[in-house]
Design an enzyme around this catalytic site. Structure first.
Site, PDB file in Angstrom:
ATOM      1  N   ASP A   1      56.573  71.089   3.965  1.00 47.56           N
ATOM      2  CA  ASP A   1      56.750  71.602   5.318  1.00 47.56           C
ATOM      3  C   ASP A   1      57.304  70.458   6.165  1.00 47.56           C
ATOM      4  O   ASP A   1      56.636  69.443   6.335  1.00 47.56           O
ATOM      5  CB  ASP A   1      55.412  72.097   5.877  1.00 47.56           C
ATOM      6  CG  ASP A   1      55.604  72.895   7.163  1.00 47.56           C
ATOM      7  OD1 ASP A   1      56.750  73.316   7.438  1.00 47.56           O
ATOM      8  OD2 ASP A   1      54.620  73.093   7.879  1.00 47.56           O
TER       9      ASP A   1
ATOM     10  N   THR B   1      45.193  76.734   1.732  1.00 52.43           N
ATOM     11  CA  THR B   1      44.194  77.286   0.808  1.00 52.43           C
ATOM     12  C   THR B   1      44.403  78.796   0.691  1.00 52.43           C
ATOM     13  O   THR B   1      44.991  79.419   1.576  1.00 52.43           O
ATOM     14  CB  THR B   1      42.753  77.068   1.297  1.00 52.43           C
ATOM     15  OG1 THR B   1      42.530  77.860   2.479  1.00 52.43           O
ATOM     16  CG2 THR B   1      42.470  75.607   1.599  1.00 52.43           C
TER      17      THR B   1
END
Lengths: 499, 61
Positions: A89, A97
């Site tokens: 990112d 998660t």
């Protein structure tokens, strides 16, 4: 009625290459590919359904001139068999998660994410030139004004007006740093001298400029309005929280998630409830962070002043009353009892003897190391060795990480963490995602939070929607997955009314 | 708010269930600072000045 607090954590890690080209994007890709390359299957995450510009405050499309869309460059973007998303990112490796059903599960899969990062580091180290070294930190700031996030997500009832969501969490996000802050040497508040604060509670507090808003990279708001539910938008919101630190303490992660989930549920169950309200949350979040003595007075909406811990006691009482009155199904009785226990003990400890919570609260643990090291070597506040200790507290290398050495108590079973590196939680749709990737990875051509796309060979691509985070659980689909010999059989079986 | 704390202490439920998971406040882990400082002397980045200077990240999110 409070909806089940399905939740998840997204952690951006700091990354650095020494002794070779220090390009964080290629280093992040290398790190992730070193891990997924070693795994048997790799499934791409599908971004088509993402719309981070939708704003919870307004159903209208945004004025394109008012908001500069984030261009997402995602050279590496994998879905793991545990249901997580592991990707690059911007210029960081990020681990999202899988969706989980309880705060304890959030800790298990967050810790599994850390262990996956460690495995990745080990594998990546073999792929870089001799003498070069890859470093990864679970922190949120480089000490030079650059910040990256640890975001939390909570499922919220769509029928609760967004203003109520804001009132449920605003005072909490300003004050929960007393137990959830990860600690930082120095000050990065725009315009302030770096050494104007010796040590502060939070990695992130210096970076918040708005109370409520849509952005995450500029003009950061304490309450983020990104309205991208990744599920049935007529029933649910996903509250996207950006005002938090990545924790090394399992108990801090647990309490951060559990306390927030309980307060959201309490307001869902009783939307007219009075929540503590602050006069100037943006000013207060730095006031609280910059004051390790915990005595700073912040202004309340009704014109009085109060210490952050007093606000926390009020919120604790609200959560406790909710637990006693409702049976707390939305969060889970066992998690609520455990959270109230830690919340109460930590607040009491912070008031009577802060050093007593150095085994549970990251900023206290870090401050203790820094103060003791400064005393031993007669170091001035903010000296390089102390800043190095600050960074190294978060170092993911087992040979270097200080958090693992300073006596933090654990909350979850290491065997469970180990299992969660490859197995999804059983209590949400992440189970379906993870098991499909594990069993039929060759036939899954894309996955998103709320759908999977299969290539069955001859037919058109088949999209399996997963609009409800509480479906696709082991209870509902384990048999179907186990009994299907192929993706073709699975999709045929799913066409039967099991969802 | 000492009164509130007092009251809660007498009201604690679930104590027996979770007591085992939390070490007492004076746990040995909190006392071993000298050993830990020795270890930090060994494993702290060798050139702290250079390490801190070179630790630059891009903003994220």
């Amino acid at each position: 009625m409070a909806v089940p607090k399905v939740c998840g954590l997204e952690t951006e890690y700091g990354i650095l290459v020494r002794g070779a080209d220090n390009n964080p994007v290629t280093a992040s890709a290398l790190l992730i590919n070193a891990y997924t390359g070693a795994a048997t299957e790799q499934v791409a995450f599908d971004l088509i359904a993402e719309d981070p510009r939708r704003d919870a405050r307004s159903p209208d499309p945004l004025d394109p001139y008012e908001f500069d869309p984030e261009l997402e460059y995602t050279p590496v973007n994998a879905v793991l068999t545990n249901g997580a998303r592991y990707y690059v990112d911007h210029a960081h490796p990020e681990m999202s998660t899988p969706e989980v059903r309880t705060p304890q599960e959030a800790v298990v899969w967050d810790r599994a994410g850390e262990e996956i990062i460690r495995d990745s580091l080990k594998a990546a180290q073999l792929l870089i030139p001799d003498g070069a070294e890859l470093l990864v930190h679970k922190n949120n700031s480089d000490g030079k004004g650059n910040s990256y996030g640890c975001h939390e997500n909570y499922l919220v009832d769509r029928s609760l007006p967004f203003g109520k969501v804001i009132s449920a969490v605003m005072a909490h996000f300003v004050t929960r740093q007393v137990f959830a802050g990860a600690g930082k040497v120095g000050c990065e508040f725009p315009g302030a001298q770096w050494n104007s604060v010796g040590f502060q509670l939070s990695q992130r507090a210096d970076f918040f400029e708005e109370e409520v808003g849509l952005e995450t990279t500029v003009r950061r708001p304490i309450v983020n309005t990104r309205d991208e539910p990744h599920c049935d938008a007529s029933k649910y919101r996903r509250l996207h929280v950006i005002a938090g630190d990545a924790n090394m303490s399992e108990i801090a992660t647990f309490l951060k998630v559990a306390s927030t989930a309980m307060l959201l549920a309490a307001v869902e169950d009783n939307p007219t409830m009075e929540m503590p309200a602050l006069a100037n949350p943006v000013r207060a979040i730095t006031q609280v962070s910059h004051d390790p003595s915990l005595q700073a007075l912040i202004s309340t909406y009704d014109g009085t002043t109060v210490r952050a811990i007093e606000v926390q006691w009020q919120l604790f009482e609200i959560a406790r009353a909710w637990v006693e009155q409702t049976g707390c199904d939305a969060v889970g009785a066992q998690d609520c009892a455990l959270a109230l226990h830690h919340w109460e003990n930590i607040l009491s400890g912070l008031e009577s003897n802060p050093a007593s919570v150095a085994d549970r609260v990251d900023w206290v643990a870090k401050q203790r190391l820094i103060n003791a090291y400064a005393e031993r070597h007669q170091l001035a506040p903010g000296s390089a060795a102390l800043r190095a200790i600050d960074l190294q507290y978060h170092d993911m290398r087992p040979s270097k990480g200080l958090a693992a050495r300073c006596g933090l108590l654990s909350l979850v079973d290491p065997a469970e963490v180990d299992r969660a590196k490859t197995k999804p939680p059983e209590s949400t749709r992440a189970y379906f995602r993870g098991r499909c990737v594990e069993r039929f990875g060759n036939d899954v051509i894309a996955a998103n939070w709320d759908s999977m796309v299969f290539d069955l060979g001859s037919d058109p691509l088949r999209r399996v929607p997963m609009d409800d985070p509480l479906r696709g659980t082991a209870e509902l689909v384990a048999n179907v997955i186990d009994n299907s010999a192929s993706a073709v059989e699975l999709v045929a079986a799913l066409a039967e009314p099991i969802r | 708010m000492p009164d509130r704390i007092q009251r809660k202490k007498s009201e604690r439920q679930n104590e027996e269930v979770i007591e085992a998971e939390v070490a007492p406040a004076d746990s040995p882990a909190l006392d071993d600072l000298d050993d830990l400082l020795d270890e930090i002397d060994e494993i702290l980045e060798e050139n702290a000045e250079e390490f801190v200077r070179s630790y630059v990240q891009k903003g994220g999110e």
